[in-house]
Design an enzyme around this catalytic site. Sequence first.
Site, mmCIF file in Angstrom:
data_model
loop_
_atom_site.group_PDB
_atom_site.id
_atom_site.type_symbol
_atom_site.label_atom_id
_atom_site.label_comp_id
_atom_site.label_asym_id
_atom_site.label_seq_id
_atom_site.Cartn_x
_atom_site.Cartn_y
_atom_site.Cartn_z
ATOM 1 C CG ASP A 142 -1.819 1.226 1.255
ATOM 2 O OD1 ASP A 142 -2.829 1.227 0.521
ATOM 3 O OD2 ASP A 142 -1.511 2.182 1.989
ATOM 4 C CE1 TYR A 147 0.403 7.833 3.055
ATOM 5 C CE2 TYR A 147 0.942 5.651 2.230
ATOM 6 C CZ TYR A 147 0.057 6.510 2.857
ATOM 7 O OH TYR A 147 -1.152 6.031 3.296
ATOM 8 C CE LYS A 176 -3.857 4.917 0.744
ATOM 9 N NZ LYS A 176 -2.476 4.393 0.784
ATOM 10 C CG HIS A 209 -4.722 9.703 0.496
ATOM 11 N ND1 HIS A 209 -3.350 9.787 0.393
ATOM 12 C CD2 HIS A 209 -4.945 9.180 1.722
ATOM 13 C CE1 HIS A 209 -2.780 9.357 1.506
ATOM 14 N NE2 HIS A 209 -3.728 8.986 2.331
ATOM 15 C CD GLN A 301 -5.743 2.435 2.938
ATOM 16 O OE1 GLN A 301 -4.866 3.191 3.361
ATOM 17 N NE2 GLN A 301 -5.580 1.712 1.831
#
Length: 427
Positions: A142, A147, A176, A209, A301
């Site tokens: 993931d 990030y 995402k 996201h 998620q």
Amino acid sequence: MPPANQDVQSAVLPAIWDSSWLCASSQSGCPSLIQPASQCPARDTSSQEALRSCFQPLSECQPSQGTSSQSQRRVASAAVARAVPVGSRVRGGGAAGRRGGGRRAAAMGDIPAVGLSSWKASPGKVTEAVKEAIDTGYRHFDCAYFYHNEREVGAGIRCKIKEGAVRREDLFIATKLWCTCHKKSLVETACRRSLKALKLNYLDLYLIHWPMGFKPPHPEWIMSCSELSFCLSHPRVQDLPLDESNMVIPSDTDFLDTWEAMEDLVITGLVKNIGVSNFNHEQLERLLNKPGLRFKPLTNQIECHPYLTQKNLISFCQSRDVSVTAYRPLGGSCEGVDLIDNPVIQRIAKEHGKSPAQILIRFQIQRNVIVIPGSITPSHIKENIQVFDFELTQHDMDNILSLNRNLRLATFPITKNHKDYPFHIEY
């Protein structure tokens, strides 16, 4: 040896998920990170620290993350078998290729029940973590543009494919779409940017996201700043456009329009499946009821752990044929007690001869939730996937569920004024 699963990746990431980040930014003297150059407080080198102090090192925060998974089914793969059905996979909530009210993207393969999250994994260490995970049996990874370590994740994946340790088709790679790219014309560009960083030809899953769109950065807002080099080396400056009150500047986008562009990615073959993250039940219902829906979201998620059990949201998602993926499954602190040190979790772990982290991960699996814990420590990476050789009793499950405090750790406070902020309602 570091404390069990407490390393959950250290990197320089603004702690935007909790209120501590606001303290850092509000004292910085930097009213906005994305604004006209004429108003930029960092135009001269004497103001470098003003902009720099708007961010708080990740090491000063204490979150942990995970994702979820549903039932355990084994994959006939020797590499996966070594990890005790790590290859157990979850049906994403419905039959592949179903039409009418939205259908599954491509041949919606199963989602591996346990994955490795790259959230907060520092670029200098995440490549080795990914390689270790593949050797251990992980097949689900993931990622996210935000990030800022997709390139390193991709390097680890490519290395193992080149070695012959795994085939691309055996992996399930998710990343995402960030909030500044919700405009329909930006979605494909953002997806291709992630694919280029990962050096992949397609994604197994692409998620929105957050349901909130942010104002896209405009080059002229930064190009005149003498802080340009700092901004370029800290891309998150452009990812979080803030107003003078240190609140996110929203875009005029609607996530239903963003979803149409996501669906186009499936049609063009850039992604196999699409989904959402951090959507509440009203937002998910609105999406599922969208006229002309071509593809249903594969998963939602969400933050989920015993201090935030998300019982109602999980029930809603699963009733609508949408799987749930739990991030931050190892939780955080409540009343000064870390979830992993909670006496109930410690007792159950001792009874089963397992670590507290393994209990927390197994808890989600038995709820038919996909789990994506994160770590860069080899022993923790291995431990987190060795959760298929035992089963919690119903009494264990009830005791863990009783720990619910509705404690949300990822509150994203700088977005609370956004029209699509997802946490103003119960679930």
